[in-house]
Design an enzyme around this catalytic site. Sequence first.
Site, short mmCIF file in Angstrom:
data_model
loop_
_atom_site.label_atom_id
_atom_site.label_comp_id
_atom_site.label_asym_id
_atom_site.label_seq_id
_atom_site.Cartn_x
_atom_site.Cartn_y
_atom_site.Cartn_z
N ALA A 66 11.70 5.62 -0.57
CA ALA A 66 11.17 6.96 -0.34
C ALA A 66 10.71 7.02 1.10
O ALA A 66 10.41 5.99 1.71
CB ALA A 66 10.00 7.21 -1.30
N GLY A 111 12.58 3.21 -3.62
CA GLY A 111 13.32 4.34 -4.19
C GLY A 111 14.83 4.18 -4.04
O GLY A 111 15.59 4.76 -4.83
N GLU A 114 15.79 2.02 -6.88
CA GLU A 114 15.66 2.86 -8.09
C GLU A 114 16.84 3.83 -8.20
O GLU A 114 17.35 4.06 -9.30
CB GLU A 114 14.34 3.64 -8.03
CG GLU A 114 13.11 2.73 -8.15
CD GLU A 114 11.81 3.49 -7.97
OE1 GLU A 114 11.55 3.96 -6.84
OE2 GLU A 114 11.05 3.64 -8.95
N GLU A 134 7.29 -1.80 -3.07
CA GLU A 134 6.17 -0.85 -3.10
C GLU A 134 4.82 -1.55 -3.11
O GLU A 134 3.85 -1.08 -2.51
CB GLU A 134 6.27 0.06 -4.35
CG GLU A 134 7.36 1.11 -4.28
CD GLU A 134 8.67 0.64 -4.89
OE1 GLU A 134 8.90 -0.59 -4.99
OE2 GLU A 134 9.49 1.51 -5.23
#
Length: 260
Positions: A66, A111, A114, A134
């Site tokens: 992200a 992300g 993911e 993270e």
Amino acid sequence: MAFENLEVAYEDAVIIVTINRPKVLNALNGQTIDELHQVMAEASSSDSVRCVVLTGAGDKAFVAGADIAELAELTPVNGSAHARRGQALFGLIESLGKPVIAAINGYALGGGCELAMACTLRLASDSSKLGQPEINLGIMPGYAGSQRLPRLVGKGRALELLLTGAHISAEEARLIGLVNRVVPAAELMTEAIKLARELAGKAPVAVRAIIAAVNEGLEMPFSQAVVHESVLFGLVTSTDDMREGTNAFLEKRKPVFKGS
Ligand code: CO8
């Protein structure tokens, strides 16, 4: 379709989507999440698209996570909404009903890992690195990584990756089941498109049913999942493609599937 952060190309029934923010290693900001949602929704509803290849621009990253600059501004209220927005996109990709192949061409972190896990299959270049770092930012996955990772690699390995934040090599990722195949970097897109073309030639209704049986069945008790499978099997037997596939076998010819 014109996008700010995506490049979209078509090769017959295959659509190739490239996340194009190389200056930030293709980090996912809100705009990119929205654009991916739009292109995936269109791929889902288009009869002419039978397979999607998803990759990152440049030679360094698939997606490095992200967008941390955006993350840093999140509050408890909009943080949750932001996570739900990404989860909705990743859920759409997982249940698109058409194979989505992640062509992992470098870092697939946070992300980005993911996103790759939400895809149907994962091909990685031999120089790729994957992980869920993270924890090193004092946060945790918010795009369902804490749920998809243990389902793919098992609880113990998932917890180790989530808690250490380690980056692992493509080969290690293959050994634990996080990626399907590792290929030399120079051959990644050729191999991904070759696989996409192969899958695009399969019977679309059966492809959709197999993806649904696996995804939905894994969320059910086994006894219900096999009933679900039998219902989907019944539906598939009603297709023209089922008759084409079985007749082609008996007539010793290659089947031509039409998606009906
Ligand atoms: N977001 C924003 N910018 C990034 C990101 C990112 N995730 N990753 C890299 N960049 C930027 C860098 O800041 C740098 O910008 P600049 O040139 O302006 O300094 C540029 O990309 C190049 O990066 P580096 O100079 O750091 O390149 P290196 O080769 O030295 O390192 C790494 C590459 C190891 C990939 C390094 O960039 C890195 O560690 N990136 C961050 C990886 C990370 O922690 N990802 C997880 C992010 S958190 C997340 O994904 C949570 C998802 C759930 C969200 C839930 C809802 C909100």
